[in-house]
Enzyme design. Structure first.
Site, PDB file in Angstrom:
ATOM      1  N   GLU A 245     -26.019 -21.641  -6.885  1.00 32.84           N
ATOM      2  CA  GLU A 245     -24.607 -21.688  -6.483  1.00 32.84           C
ATOM      3  C   GLU A 245     -24.521 -22.722  -5.381  1.00 32.84           C
ATOM      4  O   GLU A 245     -25.217 -22.597  -4.367  1.00 32.84           O
ATOM      5  CB  GLU A 245     -24.135 -20.323  -5.959  1.00 32.84           C
TER       6      GLU A 245
ATOM      7  N   GLU B 152     -23.379 -14.849 -11.214  1.00 42.01           N
ATOM      8  CA  GLU B 152     -23.759 -13.800 -10.274  1.00 42.01           C
ATOM      9  C   GLU B 152     -22.684 -12.712 -10.276  1.00 42.01           C
ATOM     10  O   GLU B 152     -21.546 -12.966 -10.653  1.00 42.01           O
ATOM     11  CB  GLU B 152     -23.852 -14.374  -8.862  1.00 42.01           C
TER      12      GLU B 152
ATOM     13  N   ASN C  76     -23.670 -19.350   5.967  1.00 44.39           N
ATOM     14  CA  ASN C  76     -22.235 -19.108   6.158  1.00 44.39           C
ATOM     15  C   ASN C  76     -21.796 -17.689   5.805  1.00 44.39           C
ATOM     16  O   ASN C  76     -20.836 -17.176   6.374  1.00 44.39           O
ATOM     17  CB  ASN C  76     -21.399 -20.161   5.418  1.00 44.39           C
TER      18      ASN C  76
ATOM     19  N   CYS D  66     -17.715 -21.751   0.641  1.00 48.45           N
ATOM     20  CA  CYS D  66     -17.798 -22.504  -0.611  1.00 48.45           C
ATOM     21  C   CYS D  66     -16.485 -22.399  -1.384  1.00 48.45           C
ATOM     22  O   CYS D  66     -16.236 -23.196  -2.278  1.00 48.45           O
ATOM     23  CB  CYS D  66     -18.959 -22.003  -1.446  1.00 48.45           C
TER      24      CYS D  66
END
Ligand code: NAD
Length: 487
Positions: A252, A464, A154, A286
């Site tokens: 993630e 991150e 994505n 997300c």
């Protein structure tokens, strides 16, 4: 038929571009007659030689020093930014996001590299006195070694960029497994990295099915750390394998991001932010807003305005001027989306608008953005990540009730509140269980220089991005030095 050229991509194996075990076709989801190209599928032998080469190259890379690493990262970032139009077009063509978003993503990927170029120079360490005489202590950071990077389709360039950049900045070797749906933009970024003056094999890119080459990469004994972005079930499997090998791991994963709309919110701003966060990128983010928890005083007006905003969105070919929402990425994704529309209806939710497949001049995976109202938080459409242009409205009688609903989820990536009350905004910041909270902003849309990540089933391991990335990509060493007794 398309006027675009065919792109036959190979894998970058230990510094060489190689064919693999067959190829997969890369098809444009906006126009199924546009076969973008064919992409080689990597083999286990190629994985083994890539890992061996990366282990050798990593030591040279670390020894080459911070100025060298800075210059290489700066060159990669600068080229990505300069070519954001061209590579962004490729992202839009194979992933289906509108051109402006494809271009913006590649530019952002460049910013991750230039940001981490600068981070290579920030090497101030910690010095400590010992509790014993004549002993010096320092605490320093070293590369973790060879990092496996596994990314989804994505954000096919930005997500791997925010992993590859810190991995290289802090002196590691990299084996990257991109998503099989987006190989052409992956190969374009890999080519930029491969052309730098870096030790041969420091960076490899191996594409193929996740369950095969991805799984083999995760299981490989030559890997020191794994950074994964993708779905919860795959993430859980990656973590289980990593624990078996005692490999450092960072995940993630999914989300079910809420936005609370209070009775004192600027309603038009709330509608605009909710629609943007719910439907942008075809809901395949997300950070997408999928649970809208609206105060009963403004509920009906909000639903009406949101449906009007959803209906007004222009759905079409990603490369067509004026398109706001592109297609779903694949046939399977579209089928899943339409399945969730049926599920919502069968659970008793009211489908206010959209949810149907759309015909366009080209055959593609288009659907109308959908708004469900009269939903409750126990419905599956409010509990499962749909990754679709579908959002669910729930009614709440008070702020406390809204916050309780917002927190009632296994996920905790991003969450927002629309309110003009500073007291409520402050309470929300403190009491919302999420990695990122947004006040009067959409849940999607984050910066590149600060940490990103979630809680619960959304994330696992160190954060991150920004300065927090150092934690995952380095190992800490505490050195005690006895230099002899003082005279
Ligand atoms: P996915 O989990 O199916 O795949 C992600 C990557 O893992 C792909 O490269 C895939 O090939 C690989 N993979 C699959 N099986 C594997 C295995 N057994 N071992 C190793 N690798 C394997 O996810 P997807 O459909 O590509 O992406 C969508 C998901 O990504 C959504 O759940 C979304 O929430 C998540 N996502 C999360 C974030 C975040 O930062 N939290 C960002 C973007 C996407």
């Amino acid at each position: 038929m398309s006027m675009n050229s065919m792109i036959e991509t190979r894998n970058l194996v230990a510094g060489r571009w190689e064919q693999g075990a067959g190829t997969v076709a890369n098809v444009n989801p906006s126009d199924l007659s546009d076969v973008i190209g064919h992409h080689a599928q990597a083999t286990v032998a190629q994985l083994d030689s890539s890992v061996d080469a990366a282990r050798r190259a990593q030591r040279k890379w670390w020894a080459s020093g911070i100025q060298k690493r800075h210059d290489v990262l700066m060159a990669i970032g600068t080229e990505l930014m300069a070519r954001s139009e061209e590579i962004g077009r490729l992202v839009s063509r194979e992933e289906g996001k509108p051109l402006a978003e494809g271009k913006g993503e590649v530019y952002r990927a460049g910013q991750f590299f230039t940001y981490f170029a600068a981070e290579t120079l920030r090497q101030i360490g910690d010095h400590a006195q010992s509790v014993r005489p004549d002993i010096e202590i320092d605490v320093r950071r070293e590369p973790v070694g060879v990092v496996a990077i596994i990314s989804p389709w994505n954000f096919p360039v930005a997500t791997p960029a925010w992993k590859i950049a810190p991995a290289l900045a802090f002196g590691n070797g990299v084996i990257w497994k991109p998503a099989n749906l987006t190989p052409a933009s992956a190969a374009a970024m890999a080519d930029i990295i491969a052309r730098q003056d870096i030790p041969e094999g420091l960076f490899s890119m191996l594409a193929g099915p996740g369950a095969e080459i991805g799984q083999q990469l995760v299981e490989h004994s030559g890997i020191d750390a794994i950074s994964f972005t993708g779905s919860v079930p795959v993430g859980r499997g990656v973590a289980a394998t990593a624990i078996q090998n005692m490999t450092k791991v960072q995940l993630e994963m999914g989300s079910k991001n809420p936005i609370i709309v209070m009775d004192d919110a600027d309603l038009d701003l709330a509608v605009s932010h909710c629609a943007g966060a719910a439907f942008g990128g075809t809901g395949q983010k997300c950070t997408a807003a999928s649970r809208l928890i609206v105060h009963e005083m403004v509920h009906d007006a909000f639903v009406e305005k949101l449906a009007a905003a959803a209906r007004a969105l222009k759905v079409g070919h990603a490369l067509e001027k004026g398109t706001q929402i592109g297609p779903a990425v694949s046939a399977a994704q579209l089928e899943g989306n339409l399945g969730y529309v049926e599920l919502g209806k069968s659970e008793g939710a009211e489908l206010v608008c959209g949810g149907n497949r759309l015909e366009r001049p080209t055959e593609g995976y288009f659907m109308a953005p959908a708004v469900f109202a009269q939903t409750t938080n126990d419905m599956r459409i409010n509990r499962e990540e749909m990754f679709a242009p579908i959002t669910c409205v729930m009614k709440a009688g008070s702020y406390d009730e809204a916050l309780t609903i917002a927190n009632d989820s296994e996920f905790g990536l991003t969450a927002g509140i629309m309110t003009q009350s500073l007291a409520r905004a402050s309470h929300f910041r403190a009491n919302m269980r999420a990695g990122t909270v947004m006040v009067n902003l959409p849940t999607a849309g984050t910066d590149y220089h600060v940490p990103f990540g979630g809680r619960g089933a959304s994330s696992f391991g160190p954060r991150e991005q920004g300065q927090y990335a150092v934690e995952f990509y380095t190992a800490v060493k505490t050195a005690y030095v006895y230099a002899g007794a003082a005279e």
